[in-house]
Design a protein around this motif. Structure first.
Motif, mmCIF file in Angstrom:
data_model
loop_
_atom_site.group_PDB
_atom_site.id
_atom_site.type_symbol
_atom_site.label_atom_id
_atom_site.label_comp_id
_atom_site.label_asym_id
_atom_site.label_seq_id
_atom_site.Cartn_x
_atom_site.Cartn_y
_atom_site.Cartn_z
ATOM 1 N N LEU A 52 0.252 -5.455 7.284
ATOM 2 C CA LEU A 52 -0.633 -4.501 6.438
ATOM 3 C C LEU A 52 -0.446 -3.210 6.653
ATOM 4 O O LEU A 52 -0.008 -2.655 7.817
ATOM 5 N N LYS A 53 -0.630 -2.298 5.790
ATOM 6 C CA LYS A 53 -0.338 -0.901 5.697
ATOM 7 C C LYS A 53 -1.646 -0.182 5.121
ATOM 8 O O LYS A 53 -2.059 -0.621 4.269
ATOM 9 N N SER A 54 -1.981 0.861 5.827
ATOM 10 C CA SER A 54 -3.166 1.862 5.270
ATOM 11 C C SER A 54 -2.873 2.292 3.898
ATOM 12 O O SER A 54 -1.565 2.808 3.655
ATOM 13 N N ASN A 55 -3.821 2.277 3.031
ATOM 14 C CA ASN A 55 -3.737 2.945 1.723
ATOM 15 C C ASN A 55 -3.609 4.266 1.919
ATOM 16 O O ASN A 55 -2.959 5.054 1.121
ATOM 17 N N GLY A 56 -4.496 4.770 2.949
ATOM 18 C CA GLY A 56 -4.298 6.346 3.026
ATOM 19 C C GLY A 56 -5.591 7.084 2.309
ATOM 20 O O GLY A 56 -5.727 8.419 2.617
ATOM 21 N N THR A 57 -5.824 6.709 1.317
ATOM 22 C CA THR A 57 -6.967 7.289 0.459
ATOM 23 C C THR A 57 -8.359 6.844 0.482
ATOM 24 O O THR A 57 -9.270 7.457 0.336
ATOM 25 N N ASP A 58 -8.519 5.345 0.741
ATOM 26 C CA ASP A 58 -9.848 4.922 0.553
ATOM 27 C C ASP A 58 -9.980 3.981 1.882
ATOM 28 O O ASP A 58 -10.926 2.969 1.731
ATOM 29 N N ASN A 59 -9.353 4.141 2.810
ATOM 30 C CA ASN A 59 -9.577 3.169 4.173
ATOM 31 C C ASN A 59 -9.416 1.699 3.847
ATOM 32 O O ASN A 59 -9.967 0.893 4.402
ATOM 33 N N THR A 60 -8.482 1.547 2.999
ATOM 34 C CA THR A 60 -8.179 0.024 2.708
ATOM 35 C C THR A 60 -6.867 -0.397 3.180
ATOM 36 O O THR A 60 -6.084 0.488 3.625
ATOM 37 N N SER A 61 -6.514 -1.638 3.303
ATOM 38 C CA SER A 61 -5.107 -2.165 3.788
ATOM 39 C C SER A 61 -4.509 -2.905 2.548
ATOM 40 O O SER A 61 -5.144 -3.937 2.056
ATOM 41 N N ARG A 62 -3.301 -2.434 2.452
ATOM 42 C CA ARG A 62 -2.319 -3.207 1.504
ATOM 43 C C ARG A 62 -1.455 -4.471 2.157
ATOM 44 O O ARG A 62 -0.934 -4.023 3.228
ATOM 45 N N PRO A 63 -0.999 -5.557 1.774
ATOM 46 C CA PRO A 63 -0.214 -6.373 2.245
ATOM 47 C C PRO A 63 1.295 -5.803 1.998
ATOM 48 O O PRO A 63 1.547 -5.389 0.838
ATOM 49 N N TRP A 64 2.144 -5.658 2.984
ATOM 50 C CA TRP A 64 3.390 -5.483 2.718
ATOM 51 C C TRP A 64 4.364 -6.326 3.437
ATOM 52 O O TRP A 64 4.154 -7.170 4.260
ATOM 53 N N PHE A 65 5.701 -6.492 3.186
ATOM 54 C CA PHE A 65 6.730 -7.180 3.655
ATOM 55 C C PHE A 65 7.935 -6.187 4.108
ATOM 56 O O PHE A 65 8.091 -5.139 3.943
ATOM 57 N N THR A 66 8.720 -7.122 5.026
ATOM 58 C CA THR A 66 9.671 -6.335 5.635
ATOM 59 C C THR A 66 10.847 -7.247 6.012
ATOM 60 O O THR A 66 10.420 -8.571 6.205
ATOM 61 N N GLN A 67 12.169 -7.122 5.762
ATOM 62 C CA GLN A 67 13.127 -7.990 6.216
ATOM 63 C C GLN A 67 14.111 -7.293 7.134
ATOM 64 O O GLN A 67 15.174 -7.558 7.319
ATOM 65 N N GLY A 68 13.490 -6.180 7.941
ATOM 66 C CA GLY A 68 14.167 -5.606 9.078
ATOM 67 C C GLY A 68 14.892 -4.531 8.922
ATOM 68 O O GLY A 68 15.207 -3.776 9.899
ATOM 69 N N THR A 69 14.793 -3.918 8.029
ATOM 70 C CA THR A 69 15.297 -2.552 7.501
ATOM 71 C C THR A 69 14.404 -1.594 6.534
ATOM 72 O O THR A 69 13.482 -2.439 5.914
ATOM 73 N N ALA A 70 14.472 -0.362 6.731
ATOM 74 C CA ALA A 70 13.411 0.439 5.903
ATOM 75 C C ALA A 70 13.667 0.038 4.415
ATOM 76 O O ALA A 70 12.912 0.256 3.560
ATOM 77 N N ALA A 71 14.791 -0.295 3.913
ATOM 78 C CA ALA A 71 15.157 -0.267 2.515
ATOM 79 C C ALA A 71 14.982 -1.797 2.174
ATOM 80 O O ALA A 71 14.850 -1.988 0.902
ATOM 81 N N THR A 72 14.565 -2.563 3.127
ATOM 82 C CA THR A 72 13.853 -4.034 2.523
ATOM 83 C C THR A 72 12.606 -4.122 2.909
ATOM 84 O O THR A 72 12.074 -5.121 3.558
ATOM 85 N N THR A 73 11.772 -2.707 2.970
ATOM 86 C CA THR A 73 10.395 -2.968 3.347
ATOM 87 C C THR A 73 9.733 -2.332 2.231
ATOM 88 O O THR A 73 9.848 -1.316 1.634
ATOM 89 N N GLY A 74 8.322 -3.210 1.847
ATOM 90 C CA GLY A 74 7.900 -2.440 0.692
ATOM 91 C C GLY A 74 6.367 -3.234 0.476
ATOM 92 O O GLY A 74 6.006 -4.092 1.265
ATOM 93 N N GLN A 75 5.693 -2.700 -0.566
ATOM 94 C CA GLN A 75 4.306 -3.180 -0.653
ATOM 95 C C GLN A 75 4.646 -4.563 -1.369
ATOM 96 O O GLN A 75 5.237 -4.833 -2.352
ATOM 97 N N LEU A 76 3.793 -5.519 -1.078
ATOM 98 C CA LEU A 76 3.717 -6.870 -1.577
ATOM 99 C C LEU A 76 2.796 -6.992 -2.772
ATOM 100 O O LEU A 76 3.269 -7.608 -3.894
ATOM 101 N N ALA A 77 1.507 -6.436 -2.621
ATOM 102 C CA ALA A 77 0.898 -6.366 -3.810
ATOM 103 C C ALA A 77 -0.305 -5.389 -3.736
ATOM 104 O O ALA A 77 -0.733 -4.867 -2.421
ATOM 105 N N ASN A 78 -0.946 -4.831 -4.785
ATOM 106 C CA ASN A 78 -1.965 -3.812 -5.021
ATOM 107 C C ASN A 78 -3.301 -4.317 -4.567
ATOM 108 O O ASN A 78 -4.143 -4.195 -5.546
ATOM 109 N N VAL A 79 -3.627 -4.895 -3.505
ATOM 110 C CA VAL A 79 -4.757 -5.524 -3.352
ATOM 111 C C VAL A 79 -5.256 -5.239 -1.764
ATOM 112 O O VAL A 79 -4.434 -4.843 -1.049
ATOM 113 N N ASN A 80 -6.426 -5.290 -1.584
ATOM 114 C CA ASN A 80 -6.964 -4.904 -0.147
ATOM 115 C C ASN A 80 -7.182 -6.202 0.648
ATOM 116 O O ASN A 80 -7.793 -7.003 0.495
ATOM 117 N N VAL A 81 -6.458 -6.468 1.811
ATOM 118 C CA VAL A 81 -6.601 -7.236 2.809
ATOM 119 C C VAL A 81 -7.511 -6.609 4.255
ATOM 120 O O VAL A 81 -6.908 -5.751 4.580
#
Length: 472
Positions: free
Chosen positions: A395-424
């Motif tokens: 999970l990563k903080s959205n930064g604007t409304d105190n919510t958390s977005r689901p993110w994914f990674t495969q081990g590098t910064a270039a393979t790390t990103g947001q999975l969906a624009n929903v709050n978990v």
């Protein structure tokens, strides 16, 4: 809320050695999954539902997901195969019946502990996923400390669990019938057993027992003959601060006064041994096992411990931005040949100034920071979840409304990103992960454009092309 777009990002990629050296910055782009990779499985909370209504007890039973949702004054049991039409209600329990602990699966049978406010009793139910196959198993008296049926596990084809009764702690075994649900052992002098310190190694559950004096490691396989004291650990009552399963080995940390002792166990007395001792009231967290070594973190220091003995080796030191900052490992998971772990950055306050995602392959060169701004409070532990197919969810903080977005990674910064624009929702303390894999999908509850928490899922194997850009 949209993820912020921006021009080129600069990441100071950290190749962490003992000196904390940094390579020259280079430009990377975070990925974002396009809509549809992760998707809402079904609306389970219809319009008009109270906004605090949560999906609870997500459990896999041979590829079928089960979960419960409160309704008015009662509870609904659901199951899902990952499709909208295959996500259905199994049973609506009467008003006054609520979940009373984590469910568990025995084959394709789900066991659900419930509290019936009408009778004042805790009930064990079993379900095969149909209304007619959802049946009451047995009543239990509630305990003093919340959920009274704990640490359910499958051992030798039976369900084994602990019952925290008024008179002490009991071990029970069940085949899913009332007649086949039997008392295995009773410990009248043990109250409020540390359930977070119960773990399964092989065909036995291991737990710790102290009678106000010596602390011992016990085992149970769900039979009377197989429930006994395994090994004496300490002459005094001591605290077990963490346990972890490392393939065929169990690991645990024993807090003995100013010392923190790392132990391993294979479920036998001879195979239960102290690996090393860290002194000086140090903070210590287990990360897991890679090959023949176990890994632990003591503040900013990452160590490897040989499982065959021989002491510890410093792998690397995690860098900080300011000298008054202190890293504290929160949670860890293993994916492939790497350990992913979340790290809280604290100062004088217990509230972290940041939580960061790291990965290590057990070497200084292979230890690197992946992402910042994970959610974290003094009561929160940021989750990291291995899908089993190479990706790790967090999970990563959205930064604007105190919510958390689901993110994914495969081990590098270039393979790390947001999975969906929903709050978990965040994980409180040692609560369960929000992500559960069932079959070929990973499920999670998320608040979406309905304004309510719904069931979402993503294929366990997915690929997201480079997309939206997000500051690291």
């Amino acid at each position: 809320m949209r993820v912020r777009n921006g021009a080129g990002l600069v990441l100071a990629w950290v190749a962490v050695g003992c000196g904390g050296l940094q390579e020259p910055p280079r430009e990377v782009k975070a990925q974002a999954c396009p809509p549809g990779v992760a998707s809402r499985t079904r609306v389970v909370n219809p319009p008009g539902t109270q906004p605090y209504t949560r999906l609870e007890g997500l459990t896999d039973a041979q590829g079928t997901l089960y979960f419960t949702v409160p309704w008015g004054g009662g509870t609904v049991l659901w199951r899902s195969n990952g499709t909208e039409t295959g996500t259905v209600q199994v049973k609506v329990f009467p008003e006054g019946v609520f979940p009373d602990g984590a469910p568990a699966a025995l084959g394709n049978t789900l066991f659900v502990p419930l509290y019936d406010r009408n009778t004042g009793m805790t009930q064990l139910w079993a379900s095969d996923g149909t209304a007619s196959g959802t049946r009451f198993v047995k009543d239990f008296t509630p305990g003093f400390y919340g959920d009274s049926l704990r640490s359910m596990a499958t051992l030798n084809g039976r369900l084994v669990f602990f019952h925290e009764a008024l008179q002490g702690t009991e071990v029970w075994s069940s085949d899913g019938t009332s007649e086949g649900t039997v008392l295995v052992a009773s410990f009248p002098d043990v109250l409020n057993l540390y359930y977070n310190s119960i773990f399964q190694v092989g065909n036995a559950l291991l737990f710790f027992r102290s009678q106000g004096g010596p602390t011992t490691l016990w085992r149970t396989d769900g039979t009377q003959a197989g429930t006994f004291s395994l090994k004496h650990l300490d002459a005094e009552r001591v605290f077990i601060s963490q346990v972890s399963l490392a393939k065929d080995q169990g690991l645990f940390i024993l807090d003995d006064g100013p010392n923190r002792e790392v132990w391993k166990t294979d479920g036998t007395a001879a195979g239960t041994l102290r690996l090393d001792t860290f002194g000086g009231y140090t903070s210590l967290r287990l990360l897991g096992r890679l090959g023949s070594k176990a890994y632990v973190a003591s503040y900013s220091h990452l160590y490897s411990l040989s499982l065959s003995g021989g002491g510890r080796t410093l792998v690397t030191t995690l860098p900080v931005d300011n000298e008054d900052e202190s890293p504290q490992v929160l949670r860890a998971t293993i994916s492939g040949e790497a350990i992913y772990f979340s790290v809280a950055i604290t100062t004088l306050s217990s509230w972290p100034s940041d939580v960061r995602l790291w990965v290590t392959n057990g070497t200084a060169k292979g230890t690197r920071e992946l992402r910042r701004l994970l959610p974290g409070t003094d009561m929160n532990e940021s989750p990291v979840f291995a899908t089993g197919t190479g990706s790790v969810l967090f999970l990563k903080s959205n930064g604007t409304d105190n919510t958390s977005r689901p993110w994914f990674t495969q081990g590098t910064a270039a393979t790390t990103g947001q999975l969906a624009n929903v709050n978990v929702r965040m994980v409180d303390g040692l609560g369960p992960e929000p992500f559960v894999r069932a079959g070929n999908r990973v499920f999670f509850p998320a608040t979406d454009d309905t304004g309510l928490e719904q069931l979402w899922s993503v294929p366990a194997t997915f690929t997201c092309p480079p997309g939206l850009t997000e500051p690291l």
